[in-house]
Design a protein around this motif. Structure first.
Motif, PDB file in Angstrom:
ATOM      1  N   MET A   1      18.439  14.332  54.962  1.00  0.00           N
ATOM      2  CA  MET A   1      19.747  14.832  55.371  1.00  0.00           C
ATOM      3  C   MET A   1      20.833  13.818  55.025  1.00  0.00           C
ATOM      4  O   MET A   1      20.705  12.624  55.282  1.00  0.00           O
ATOM      5  CB  MET A   1      19.768  15.098  56.876  1.00  0.00           C
ATOM      6  CG  MET A   1      18.859  16.245  57.339  1.00  0.00           C
ATOM      7  SD  MET A   1      19.489  17.861  56.833  1.00  0.00           S
ATOM      8  CE  MET A   1      20.990  17.946  57.811  1.00  0.00           C
ATOM      9  N   GLY A   2      21.909  14.287  54.443  1.00  0.00           N
ATOM     10  CA  GLY A   2      23.047  13.443  54.166  1.00  0.00           C
ATOM     11  C   GLY A   2      22.921  12.589  52.936  1.00  0.00           C
ATOM     12  O   GLY A   2      23.843  11.825  52.639  1.00  0.00           O
ATOM     13  N   GLU A   3      21.787  12.650  52.214  1.00  0.00           N
ATOM     14  CA  GLU A   3      21.616  11.828  51.016  1.00  0.00           C
ATOM     15  C   GLU A   3      22.154  12.568  49.794  1.00  0.00           C
ATOM     16  O   GLU A   3      22.014  13.784  49.666  1.00  0.00           O
ATOM     17  CB  GLU A   3      20.150  11.476  50.814  1.00  0.00           C
ATOM     18  CG  GLU A   3      19.566  10.577  51.897  1.00  0.00           C
ATOM     19  CD  GLU A   3      18.151  10.153  51.584  1.00  0.00           C
ATOM     20  OE1 GLU A   3      17.681  10.479  50.466  1.00  0.00           O
ATOM     21  OE2 GLU A   3      17.519   9.512  52.441  1.00  0.00           O
ATOM     22  N   THR A   4      22.735  11.805  48.891  1.00  0.00           N
ATOM     23  CA  THR A   4      23.273  12.378  47.658  1.00  0.00           C
ATOM     24  C   THR A   4      22.147  12.637  46.668  1.00  0.00           C
ATOM     25  O   THR A   4      21.307  11.761  46.414  1.00  0.00           O
ATOM     26  CB  THR A   4      24.303  11.427  47.025  1.00  0.00           C
ATOM     27  OG1 THR A   4      25.338  11.165  47.974  1.00  0.00           O
ATOM     28  CG2 THR A   4      24.897  12.044  45.774  1.00  0.00           C
ATOM     29  N   ILE A   5      22.121  13.808  46.118  1.00  0.00           N
ATOM     30  CA  ILE A   5      21.096  14.139  45.118  1.00  0.00           C
ATOM     31  C   ILE A   5      21.605  13.693  43.758  1.00  0.00           C
ATOM     32  O   ILE A   5      22.651  14.146  43.285  1.00  0.00           O
ATOM     33  CB  ILE A   5      20.802  15.650  45.108  1.00  0.00           C
ATOM     34  CG1 ILE A   5      20.279  16.094  46.483  1.00  0.00           C
ATOM     35  CG2 ILE A   5      19.805  15.999  44.017  1.00  0.00           C
ATOM     36  CD1 ILE A   5      20.057  17.583  46.591  1.00  0.00           C
ATOM     37  N   SER A   6      20.876  12.797  43.157  1.00  0.00           N
ATOM     38  CA  SER A   6      21.299  12.269  41.848  1.00  0.00           C
ATOM     39  C   SER A   6      20.984  13.268  40.750  1.00  0.00           C
ATOM     40  O   SER A   6      20.002  14.022  40.825  1.00  0.00           O
ATOM     41  CB  SER A   6      20.592  10.941  41.563  1.00  0.00           C
ATOM     42  OG  SER A   6      19.186  11.120  41.565  1.00  0.00           O
ATOM     43  N   GLN A   7      21.800  13.257  39.730  1.00  0.00           N
ATOM     44  CA  GLN A   7      21.612  14.137  38.581  1.00  0.00           C
ATOM     45  C   GLN A   7      20.957  13.355  37.460  1.00  0.00           C
ATOM     46  O   GLN A   7      21.435  12.285  37.066  1.00  0.00           O
ATOM     47  CB  GLN A   7      22.947  14.709  38.117  1.00  0.00           C
ATOM     48  CG  GLN A   7      22.816  15.712  36.987  1.00  0.00           C
ATOM     49  CD  GLN A   7      24.146  16.339  36.609  1.00  0.00           C
ATOM     50  OE1 GLN A   7      25.164  16.049  37.244  1.00  0.00           O
ATOM     51  NE2 GLN A   7      24.138  17.189  35.602  1.00  0.00           N
ATOM     52  N   VAL A   8      19.832  13.867  36.936  1.00  0.00           N
ATOM     53  CA  VAL A   8      19.087  13.194  35.871  1.00  0.00           C
ATOM     54  C   VAL A   8      18.861  14.170  34.723  1.00  0.00           C
ATOM     55  O   VAL A   8      18.925  15.393  34.902  1.00  0.00           O
ATOM     56  CB  VAL A   8      17.731  12.666  36.385  1.00  0.00           C
ATOM     57  CG1 VAL A   8      17.933  11.559  37.420  1.00  0.00           C
ATOM     58  CG2 VAL A   8      16.888  13.787  36.965  1.00  0.00           C
ATOM     59  N   LEU A   9      18.594  13.621  33.553  1.00  0.00           N
ATOM     60  CA  LEU A   9      18.362  14.455  32.376  1.00  0.00           C
ATOM     61  C   LEU A   9      16.940  15.015  32.354  1.00  0.00           C
ATOM     62  O   LEU A   9      16.703  16.104  31.837  1.00  0.00           O
ATOM     63  CB  LEU A   9      18.630  13.649  31.104  1.00  0.00           C
ATOM     64  CG  LEU A   9      20.077  13.186  30.908  1.00  0.00           C
ATOM     65  CD1 LEU A   9      20.205  12.382  29.626  1.00  0.00           C
ATOM     66  CD2 LEU A   9      21.030  14.376  30.895  1.00  0.00           C
ATOM     67  N   VAL A  10      15.967  14.255  32.888  1.00  0.00           N
ATOM     68  CA  VAL A  10      14.576  14.718  32.947  1.00  0.00           C
ATOM     69  C   VAL A  10      14.030  14.420  34.339  1.00  0.00           C
ATOM     70  O   VAL A  10      14.441  13.454  35.000  1.00  0.00           O
ATOM     71  CB  VAL A  10      13.701  14.030  31.877  1.00  0.00           C
ATOM     72  CG1 VAL A  10      14.127  14.445  30.481  1.00  0.00           C
ATOM     73  CG2 VAL A  10      13.732  12.521  32.015  1.00  0.00           C
ATOM     74  N   HIS A  11      13.120  15.260  34.782  1.00  0.00           N
ATOM     75  CA  HIS A  11      12.519  15.062  36.100  1.00  0.00           C
ATOM     76  C   HIS A  11      11.091  15.615  36.079  1.00  0.00           C
ATOM     77  O   HIS A  11      10.839  16.708  35.551  1.00  0.00           O
ATOM     78  CB  HIS A  11      13.323  15.765  37.184  1.00  0.00           C
ATOM     79  CG  HIS A  11      12.737  15.617  38.557  1.00  0.00           C
ATOM     80  ND1 HIS A  11      12.717  14.414  39.228  1.00  0.00           N
ATOM     81  CD2 HIS A  11      12.124  16.524  39.378  1.00  0.00           C
ATOM     82  CE1 HIS A  11      12.142  14.571  40.407  1.00  0.00           C
ATOM     83  NE2 HIS A  11      11.766  15.843  40.520  1.00  0.00           N
TER      84      HIS A  11
END
Length: 493
Positions: A1-11
């Motif tokens: 909760m409350g954490e920023t979801i990082s954007q990545v090119l591959v996962h």
């Protein structure tokens, strides 16, 4: 909760690398890197003239490498050909190692020789099976695809789903694979496969004369009224089964999809139901389906036809409770055993115009539709191809079994014959085609240095040729020299 979801090119999720553009290049590179060490292991346990048997190597490839490649293909099967070709080359490399073929061998020829599906066809088959399974076990997946149709009806990813929806696939409600097992210590149920050993080694042209005598001598003391013969048949896409007894006959048709194996099990189940109405005694059920007997005798959970196997085991348990003895005996098919021949005729009648034998159809019985479509696709590619025509003239029909599957031969023989059948071998006629020699002519001056020339014409091998012909004559095989001077056969080396 409350954490920023990082954007990545591959996962990476559940072992599959997803990339932001949906090209699947990252996942393909991951697969190649993961399989590299396993491919190297295949190379370490085999060589040109020594090493593991090709059959074992193909099985090792399927279990340790192909299983890694095909995992998650439901997602990445629509990747661009520039990525998928890298996985295909990985398969070609492994098959080349297993068969001992030359690097110049046509890639589709390798798959036909090894009996391994092309990756694209394999991915299609597995994806279709997942959709069939979801019809019963996870209908939410089907609902999501229905929604996607409205948004991306022209997407390549939807092709396999459209094909799935065009098939008449209506499996029954979920049938558990867990079936009650037989008590192997039960003295009222017997499995007799002894005729396999007693008929092994009989030449094909003598089986019709000798096997009925062996059968009669073996079972001459049983009561003929207590002997039931069962058989299944598949004619023109329709499956049926037949049952023969001195006092009773039956023939039924099965709703598609139904294999001969399913028909054999249905016949055994029906027969046991008849025996339950008869007086307590010792009854024999003769079948030419070894797989049915082994499935009933197995102590493991079954994947195919769990309903029929469960019903058969229930019948056997009920008969055991009333002290009725049952022997399930295997007999070879099409060997003029009268009862088996009558059951075969009844099965053919049942497949053509028999009454429908009602049964629930498990979802995995529909897998055969997917496999048949896959084989047809592979066959069409093999027929329309421009390369590998020499092998096509020898093996015109594709199969999921290697060409040497029924032969008791070693690696040396398989390696040599695979090269000869593919027309890619170490003689000058071929080596000149790939630029490794300057001339395709034989040093004897009699013609091209190819396999036909070496076997039938070349003066360097007259002694070996005479031994070959003597060996063929000793086996009753008449061999004619296709061309060349027959006097060469009489010369000394």
């Amino acid at each position: 909760m409350g954490e920023t979801i990082s954007q990545v090119l591959v996962h990476k999720y559940l072992g599959i690398w997803f990339d932001s553009k949906g090209t699947w290049g990252c996942h393909v590179r991951y697969l190649i890197k993961k399989c590299q060490q396993r491919v190297n292991f295949l190379r370490t346990i085999t060589g040109s003239w020594w090493g593991a048997h090709p059959g074992d190597l193909i099985r090792l490839y399927k279990t340790t490498i192909l299983s890694v490649i095909e995992y998650g293909c439901f997602c990445f099967r629509t990747a661009a050909n520039t990525h998928l070709i890298k996985l295909e080359r990985l398969q070609y490399r492994c098959l080349r190692i297993a068969l001992g073929c030359m690097h110049s061998t046509h890639t589709m020829s390798l798959e036909v020789l090894a009996g391994v599906l092309p990756l694209k066809d394999r991915f299609w088959d597995l994806t279709t099976r997942i959709l069939i399974k979801c019809e019963v076990l996870n209908p939410l997946v089907i609902e999501n695809f229905d929604r996607l149709v409205e948004l991306h009806s022209q997407s390549r990813f939807m092709t396999v789903y459209f094909n799935h929806m065009s098939q008449s696939i209506n499996p029954s409600s979920y049938i558990s694979n867990r079936v009650s097992l037989l008590d192997t210590s039960d003295s009222t149920v017997f499995f007799d496969t002894s005729m396999m050993k007693e008929t092994r080694g009989i030449p094909d042209h003598l089986r019709v004369q000798q096997i009925p005598k062996i059968f009669f001598n073996k079972y001459r003391n049983i009561n003929c009224d207590n002997a039931f013969y069962t058989d299944g048949s598949l004619l023109n896409g329709s499956t049926g089964f037949g049952i023969f007894n001195n006092n009773f006959t039956a023939s039924y048709n099965l709703d598609n999809p139904a294999s001969v194996y399913v028909a054999e099990l249905a016949a055994i189940q029906y027969t046991l139901g008849i025996i339950e109405t008869m007086p307590t005694d010792h009854y024999f059920i003769f079948t030419d389906s070894l797989s049915s007997i082994e499935a009933l005798r197995s102590m493991k959970d079954v994947k195919h036809s769990p309903y029929l196997l469960g019903k058969i085991r229930e019948h056997l348990s009920a008969l055991s409770a009333k002290s009725t003895q049952i022997t399930l005996a295997w007999v070879p098919s099409h060997c003029s055993i009268p009862g088996n021949e009558r059951a075969d005729s009844l099965a053919k009648v049942g497949s053509i115009n028999g009454d429908i034998y009602e049964r629930p159809i498990a979802y995995n019985e529909f897998f055969g539709i997917s496999r048949q479509k896959t084989l047809l696709s592979w066959q069409a590619s093999w027929d329309k191809g421009e390369l590998g025509r020499w092998l096509h003239s020898i093996i015109p029909l594709v199969s999921t079994k290697p060409w040497f599957g029924r032969l008791d031969v070693g690696r040396d023989f398989i390696r040599v014959m695979s090269r000869l059948m593919s027309n890619h071998y170490g003689l000058d006629a071929h080596l000149s085609r790939i630029g490794l020699t300057n001339s395709s002519l034989c040093v004897c001056g009699q013609g091209y240095h190819d396999i036909e020339h070496v076997v039938w014409v070349c003066t360097e091998y007259c002694g070996a040729r005479s031994q070959l012909l003597d060996s063929l004559r000793a086996r009753g095989i008449q061999s004619n020299v296709p061309y060349g001077n027959n006097k060469l056969l009489m010369k000394s080396p």
